[in-house]
Design a protein around this motif. Structure first.
Motif, PDB file in Angstrom:
ATOM      1  N   SER A  22       0.912  -1.066   0.055  1.00  0.00           N
ATOM      2  CA  SER A  22      -0.089   0.028   0.206  1.00  0.00           C
ATOM      3  C   SER A  22       0.996   1.326  -0.014  1.00  0.00           C
ATOM      4  O   SER A  22       0.627   2.281  -0.693  1.00  0.00           O
ATOM      5  CB  SER A  22      -1.199  -0.261   1.274  1.00  0.00           C
ATOM      6  OG  SER A  22      -1.768   1.163   1.347  1.00  0.00           O
ATOM      7  N   SER A  23       1.953   1.189   0.663  1.00  0.00           N
ATOM      8  CA  SER A  23       2.760   2.449   0.759  1.00  0.00           C
ATOM      9  C   SER A  23       3.431   2.621  -0.629  1.00  0.00           C
ATOM     10  O   SER A  23       3.695   3.712  -0.946  1.00  0.00           O
ATOM     11  CB  SER A  23       4.068   2.089   1.926  1.00  0.00           C
ATOM     12  OG  SER A  23       4.947   3.307   1.926  1.00  0.00           O
ATOM     13  N   THR A  26       0.930   3.959  -2.913  1.00  0.00           N
ATOM     14  CA  THR A  26       0.864   5.471  -2.335  1.00  0.00           C
ATOM     15  C   THR A  26       1.794   6.343  -2.859  1.00  0.00           C
ATOM     16  O   THR A  26       1.521   7.333  -3.526  1.00  0.00           O
ATOM     17  CB  THR A  26       0.599   5.546  -0.756  1.00  0.00           C
ATOM     18  OG1 THR A  26      -0.507   4.655  -0.658  1.00  0.00           O
ATOM     19  CG2 THR A  26       0.305   7.136  -0.682  1.00  0.00           C
ATOM     20  N   THR A  29       1.305   6.585  -6.727  1.00  0.00           N
ATOM     21  CA  THR A  29       0.331   7.368  -7.321  1.00  0.00           C
ATOM     22  C   THR A  29       0.657   8.714  -6.872  1.00  0.00           C
ATOM     23  O   THR A  29       0.307   9.717  -7.721  1.00  0.00           O
ATOM     24  CB  THR A  29      -0.919   7.017  -6.355  1.00  0.00           C
ATOM     25  OG1 THR A  29      -1.046   5.682  -6.629  1.00  0.00           O
ATOM     26  CG2 THR A  29      -2.127   7.838  -6.641  1.00  0.00           C
ATOM     27  N   SER A  30       1.402   9.290  -5.779  1.00  0.00           N
ATOM     28  CA  SER A  30       1.888  10.239  -5.381  1.00  0.00           C
ATOM     29  C   SER A  30       2.736  11.009  -6.518  1.00  0.00           C
ATOM     30  O   SER A  30       2.553  12.204  -6.809  1.00  0.00           O
ATOM     31  CB  SER A  30       2.444  10.377  -4.117  1.00  0.00           C
ATOM     32  OG  SER A  30       3.070  11.625  -3.656  1.00  0.00           O
TER      33      SER A  30
END
Length: 100
Positions: A22-23, A26, A29-30
């Protein structure tokens, strides 16, 4: 018992790494969002520059329109004046011809 170990083993593997996955998602995605925002910012800057150039062109076109309009008025007045001069000259020539 072997089948229960097989069933629980994948669950442990998938539940051990959800935070790291998930990190990573993220962060990915960031990074994509930041890249897209940067691209959008550059496009907006280019749009602003194009609009500024367009505004300058419109201002120049308006000035040229006013000058062309004035040129047309001058041309029309010269045409009307020359017509009057030629009519008067023609009248004088015809008057001299009839008088002889």
């Amino acid at each position: 018992m072997a089948s229960s170990r097989r069933d629980s083993s994948p669950r442990r593997t998938s539940t051990n790494h959800p935070h790291s996955h998930s990190s990573s998602t993220t962060t990915s995605t960031s990074a994509i969002t930041n890249r897209q925002l940067s691209h959008l910012n550059s496009q907006i800057a280019q749009l602003q520059a194009n609009l500024s150039d367009f505004n300058d062109l419109l201002t120049t076109s308006c000035d040229q329109y006013k000058n062309i309009e004035m040129l047309g008025k001058i041309h029309a007045s010269i045409f009307m004046a020359s017509r009057k001069v030629f009519e008067e000259e023609d009248a004088l020539v015809q008057g001299n011809t009839n008088g002889d």
